[in-house]
Design a protein around this motif. Structure first.
Motif, PDB file in Angstrom:
ATOM      1  N   ARG A   7       0.996  -0.978  -0.073  1.00 19.80           N
ATOM      2  CA  ARG A   7       0.022   0.297  -0.183  1.00 19.80           C
ATOM      3  C   ARG A   7       0.379   0.900  -0.002  1.00 19.80           C
ATOM      4  NH1 ARG A   7      -4.719  -0.015   4.709  1.00 19.80           N
ATOM      5  NH2 ARG A   7      -5.138  -2.040   3.049  1.00 19.80           N
ATOM      6  N   VAL A   8       2.224   1.425   0.943  1.00 20.48           N
ATOM      7  CA  VAL A   8       2.843   2.519   0.792  1.00 20.48           C
ATOM      8  C   VAL A   8       4.107   2.401  -0.076  1.00 20.48           C
ATOM      9  CG1 VAL A   8       2.603   2.769   3.077  1.00 20.48           C
ATOM     10  CG2 VAL A   8       4.194   1.304   2.886  1.00 20.48           C
ATOM     11  N   GLY A   9       4.043   1.065  -1.079  1.00 22.88           N
ATOM     12  CA  GLY A   9       5.261   1.452  -1.867  1.00 22.88           C
ATOM     13  C   GLY A   9       6.190   0.675  -1.614  1.00 22.88           C
ATOM     14  N   ILE A  10       6.528  -0.414  -0.660  1.00 25.59           N
ATOM     15  CA  ILE A  10       7.906  -0.765  -0.387  1.00 25.59           C
ATOM     16  C   ILE A  10       7.576  -1.825  -0.716  1.00 25.59           C
ATOM     17  CG2 ILE A  10       9.053  -1.261   1.581  1.00 25.59           C
ATOM     18  CD1 ILE A  10       7.631   1.003   2.831  1.00 25.59           C
ATOM     19  N   THR A  11       9.275  -2.921  -1.636  1.00 25.08           N
ATOM     20  CA  THR A  11       9.108  -3.855  -2.236  1.00 25.08           C
ATOM     21  C   THR A  11      10.331  -4.425  -1.053  1.00 25.08           C
ATOM     22  OG1 THR A  11       8.750  -2.731  -3.809  1.00 25.08           O
ATOM     23  CG2 THR A  11       9.793  -5.308  -3.762  1.00 25.08           C
ATOM     24  N   VAL A  12      10.186  -5.610  -0.229  1.00 22.79           N
ATOM     25  CA  VAL A  12      11.189  -6.277   0.455  1.00 22.79           C
ATOM     26  C   VAL A  12      11.599  -7.236  -0.377  1.00 22.79           C
ATOM     27  CG1 VAL A  12      11.081  -7.375   2.608  1.00 22.79           C
ATOM     28  CG2 VAL A  12       9.689  -5.630   2.753  1.00 22.79           C
ATOM     29  N   PRO A  13      12.155  -7.045   0.169  1.00 27.51           N
ATOM     30  CA  PRO A  13      13.052  -8.704  -1.135  1.00 27.51           C
ATOM     31  C   PRO A  13      12.887  -9.143  -0.608  1.00 27.51           C
ATOM     32  CG  PRO A  13      15.406  -7.144  -1.039  1.00 27.51           C
ATOM     33  CD  PRO A  13      13.760  -6.239   0.203  1.00 27.51           C
ATOM     34  N   ASP A  14      12.353 -10.856  -0.897  1.00 27.09           N
ATOM     35  CA  ASP A  14      12.866 -11.961   0.097  1.00 27.09           C
ATOM     36  C   ASP A  14      13.787 -12.516   0.627  1.00 27.09           C
ATOM     37  OD1 ASP A  14      10.328 -12.880  -1.789  1.00 27.09           O
ATOM     38  OD2 ASP A  14      11.881 -13.246  -3.625  1.00 27.09           O
ATOM     39  N   ASP A  15      14.812 -12.054   0.780  1.00 28.08           N
ATOM     40  CA  ASP A  15      15.695 -12.372   1.980  1.00 28.08           C
ATOM     41  C   ASP A  15      15.361 -11.536   3.055  1.00 28.08           C
ATOM     42  OD1 ASP A  15      17.029 -10.292  -0.310  1.00 28.08           O
ATOM     43  OD2 ASP A  15      19.532 -10.800   0.459  1.00 28.08           O
ATOM     44  N   ARG A  16      15.230 -11.120   3.162  1.00 22.07           N
ATOM     45  CA  ARG A  16      15.482  -9.939   4.336  1.00 22.07           C
ATOM     46  C   ARG A  16      13.744 -10.212   4.128  1.00 22.07           C
ATOM     47  NH1 ARG A  16      18.729  -4.834   3.033  1.00 22.07           N
ATOM     48  NH2 ARG A  16      20.743  -5.925   2.613  1.00 22.07           N
ATOM     49  N   ARG A  17      12.569 -10.523   4.152  1.00 26.09           N
ATOM     50  CA  ARG A  17      11.072 -10.430   4.487  1.00 26.09           C
ATOM     51  C   ARG A  17      10.884 -10.968   5.823  1.00 26.09           C
ATOM     52  NH1 ARG A  17       7.571 -10.172   1.041  1.00 26.09           N
ATOM     53  NH2 ARG A  17       8.263 -10.441  -0.956  1.00 26.09           N
ATOM     54  N   ALA A  18      11.666 -12.417   6.709  1.00 30.01           N
ATOM     55  CA  ALA A  18      11.829 -12.894   7.678  1.00 30.01           C
ATOM     56  C   ALA A  18      11.680 -12.285   8.554  1.00 30.01           C
ATOM     57  CB  ALA A  18      12.615 -13.994   7.696  1.00 30.01           C
TER      58      ALA A  18
END
Length: 57
Positions: A7-18
């Motif tokens: 919703r705020v336009g932030i993309t979290v890389p898969d390796d940092r999601r946890a």
């Protein structure tokens, strides 16, 4: 959390999601504690004793 990030336009890389999810859970837990009634004893002291701070142990 994914919906909020999108919703705020932030993309979290898969390796940092946890790690981001763990931080998000900690933050929401702390926010819930802040929304509770507190008495004067729970407030931080507005005064300090300089001699106690500078005292050698």
């Amino acid at each position: 959390m994914g919906i909020l990030m999108a919703r705020v336009g932030i993309t979290v890389p898969d390796d940092r999601r946890a790690g981001v999810l763990a931080g998000f859970q900690e933050l929401t837990g702390m926010a819930a504690l802040m929304r509770q009634p507190r008495d004067a004893a729970a407030e931080p002291a507005a005064m300090f004793d300089l001699a106690a701070v500078l005292r050698e142990h």
